[in-house]
Write a protein that holds these residues in place. Structure first.
Motif, mmCIF file in Angstrom:
data_model
loop_
_atom_site.group_PDB
_atom_site.id
_atom_site.type_symbol
_atom_site.label_atom_id
_atom_site.label_comp_id
_atom_site.label_asym_id
_atom_site.label_seq_id
_atom_site.Cartn_x
_atom_site.Cartn_y
_atom_site.Cartn_z
ATOM 1 N N GLN A 53 -20.036 -19.728 27.964
ATOM 2 C CA GLN A 53 -20.204 -20.681 26.863
ATOM 3 C C GLN A 53 -21.363 -20.260 25.958
ATOM 4 O OE1 GLN A 53 -18.185 -23.126 25.955
ATOM 5 N NE2 GLN A 53 -16.875 -22.508 27.648
ATOM 6 N N LYS A 54 -22.436 -19.793 26.562
ATOM 7 C CA LYS A 54 -23.596 -19.315 25.805
ATOM 8 C C LYS A 54 -23.202 -18.122 24.932
ATOM 9 C CE LYS A 54 -28.414 -18.176 26.698
ATOM 10 N NZ LYS A 54 -29.421 -17.918 27.736
ATOM 11 N N LEU A 55 -22.405 -17.220 25.485
ATOM 12 C CA LEU A 55 -21.933 -16.060 24.728
ATOM 13 C C LEU A 55 -21.089 -16.507 23.536
ATOM 14 C CD1 LEU A 55 -21.490 -12.915 24.508
ATOM 15 C CD2 LEU A 55 -19.398 -13.323 25.781
ATOM 16 N N ILE A 56 -20.175 -17.431 23.760
ATOM 17 C CA ILE A 56 -19.307 -17.928 22.692
ATOM 18 C C ILE A 56 -20.137 -18.540 21.567
ATOM 19 C CG2 ILE A 56 -17.584 -19.705 22.122
ATOM 20 C CD1 ILE A 56 -16.383 -19.153 24.970
ATOM 21 N N PHE A 68 -23.400 -9.083 27.244
ATOM 22 C CA PHE A 68 -22.346 -8.071 27.341
ATOM 23 C C PHE A 68 -22.628 -7.064 28.447
ATOM 24 C CE2 PHE A 68 -20.338 -9.353 23.359
ATOM 25 C CZ PHE A 68 -19.018 -9.133 23.701
ATOM 26 N N GLU A 69 -23.901 -6.742 28.663
ATOM 27 C CA GLU A 69 -24.238 -5.805 29.734
ATOM 28 C C GLU A 69 -23.898 -6.381 31.103
ATOM 29 O OE1 GLU A 69 -28.350 -4.915 29.009
ATOM 30 O OE2 GLU A 69 -27.869 -3.395 27.501
ATOM 31 N N ASN A 70 -23.885 -7.695 31.193
ATOM 32 C CA ASN A 70 -23.581 -8.377 32.450
ATOM 33 C C ASN A 70 -22.139 -8.908 32.442
ATOM 34 O OD1 ASN A 70 -24.253 -9.383 34.999
ATOM 35 N ND2 ASN A 70 -24.851 -11.365 34.163
ATOM 36 N N HIS A 71 -21.249 -8.225 31.737
ATOM 37 C CA HIS A 71 -19.906 -8.744 31.481
ATOM 38 C C HIS A 71 -19.074 -9.031 32.723
ATOM 39 C CE1 HIS A 71 -17.641 -5.031 32.316
ATOM 40 N NE2 HIS A 71 -18.723 -4.420 31.869
ATOM 41 N N LYS A 72 -19.365 -8.399 33.840
ATOM 42 C CA LYS A 72 -18.565 -8.625 35.049
ATOM 43 C C LYS A 72 -18.960 -9.892 35.785
ATOM 44 C CE LYS A 72 -17.641 -3.810 36.115
ATOM 45 N NZ LYS A 72 -17.723 -2.770 37.148
ATOM 46 N N ASN A 73 -20.123 -10.405 35.509
ATOM 47 C CA ASN A 73 -20.654 -11.501 36.323
ATOM 48 C C ASN A 73 -21.018 -12.754 35.539
ATOM 49 O OD1 ASN A 73 -20.679 -9.844 38.733
ATOM 50 N ND2 ASN A 73 -22.359 -8.744 37.752
ATOM 51 N N LEU A 74 -20.441 -12.970 34.380
ATOM 52 C CA LEU A 74 -20.800 -14.151 33.595
ATOM 53 C C LEU A 74 -20.280 -15.419 34.250
ATOM 54 C CD1 LEU A 74 -20.112 -12.993 29.922
ATOM 55 C CD2 LEU A 74 -22.291 -13.029 31.141
ATOM 56 N N SER A 75 -21.172 -16.373 34.424
ATOM 57 C CA SER A 75 -20.751 -17.690 34.911
ATOM 58 C C SER A 75 -20.081 -18.426 33.749
ATOM 59 C CB SER A 75 -21.965 -18.473 35.396
ATOM 60 O OG SER A 75 -22.818 -18.767 34.301
ATOM 61 N N GLU A 76 -19.498 -19.572 34.039
ATOM 62 C CA GLU A 76 -18.885 -20.350 32.946
ATOM 63 C C GLU A 76 -19.938 -20.780 31.934
ATOM 64 O OE1 GLU A 76 -15.620 -23.086 33.571
ATOM 65 O OE2 GLU A 76 -15.540 -22.435 35.669
ATOM 66 N N ILE A 112 -10.176 -17.775 27.746
ATOM 67 C CA ILE A 112 -11.282 -18.059 28.660
ATOM 68 C C ILE A 112 -10.817 -17.945 30.108
ATOM 69 C CG2 ILE A 112 -12.942 -19.818 29.379
ATOM 70 C CD1 ILE A 112 -12.905 -20.740 26.390
ATOM 71 N N TRP A 113 -9.692 -18.541 30.412
ATOM 72 C CA TRP A 113 -9.141 -18.471 31.770
ATOM 73 C C TRP A 113 -8.840 -17.023 32.145
ATOM 74 C CZ3 TRP A 113 -4.298 -17.166 33.817
ATOM 75 C CH2 TRP A 113 -4.056 -17.596 35.118
ATOM 76 N N ASN A 114 -8.335 -16.259 31.194
ATOM 77 C CA ASN A 114 -8.023 -14.851 31.432
ATOM 78 C C ASN A 114 -9.286 -14.079 31.812
ATOM 79 O OD1 ASN A 114 -6.384 -12.607 31.631
ATOM 80 N ND2 ASN A 114 -6.305 -12.252 29.446
ATOM 81 N N TYR A 115 -10.380 -14.321 31.093
ATOM 82 C CA TYR A 115 -11.634 -13.645 31.442
ATOM 83 C C TYR A 115 -12.109 -14.084 32.828
ATOM 84 C CZ TYR A 115 -16.468 -12.623 32.132
ATOM 85 O OH TYR A 115 -17.632 -12.213 32.716
#
Length: 143
Positions: free
Chosen positions: A23-26, A11-19, A80-83
């Motif tokens: 998936q790891k977050l989900i 969450f702290e890296n919310h602007k730069n999450l790769s796909e 997901i696409w929206n994010y």
């Protein structure tokens, strides 16, 4: 690393999450909610469910493994696409990456609540308040 620490870092890296990180977050949110709610059945997660409501939860019997499984589906198109589209939107006046990520996590948590309700229905404990809530929602949606 503890699940809570892993979630916090993502969450702290919310602007730069790769796909992959998304998936790891989900998966981490699903595991966390499964533990928090005490869900015993296996949870199978899929993405690609395209519906304006954002998600779906149902029970399916796995013939090969001879067991009931709870299937959670999340809308790729809406969530997901929206994010992914908003995470790097530097031209925007307001940063929507955290809001769209929150909507995704909120939908997962909502579907996990339905998973809990379904599990109570499977236990045939019709007097359990969550089983009754699930039954009421299904009847309203069906008719």
């Amino acid at each position: 690393m503890h699940l809570e620490d892993e979630l916090k870092q993502l969450f702290e890296n919310h602007k730069n999450l790769s796909e992959d990180e998304l998936q790891k977050l989900i998966v981490s949110v699903i595991k966390s909610e499964k533990n928090r709610l005490g869900i015993q059945h296996p949870i199978i997660f899929t993405q690609g469910f395209d519906n304006s409501c954002g998600g779906d939860c149902k029970i399916e019997y796995n013939e090969e493994l001879k067991r009931d499984e709870i299937h959670i589906s999340i809308s790729y198109q809406n969530l997901i696409w929206n994010y992914l589209n908003n995470r790097n939107n530097v031209n925007s006046v307001s940063d929507r990456s955290l809001e769209t990520l929150y909507n995704l996590v909120e939908t997962i948590c909502h579907e996990m609540k339905h998973a809990y309700q379904l599990e109570k229905m499977l236990s045939k404990d019709i007097t359990h308040d969550q089983a009754l809530t699930w039954l009421k929602e299904r009847l309203v949606l069906s008719y």
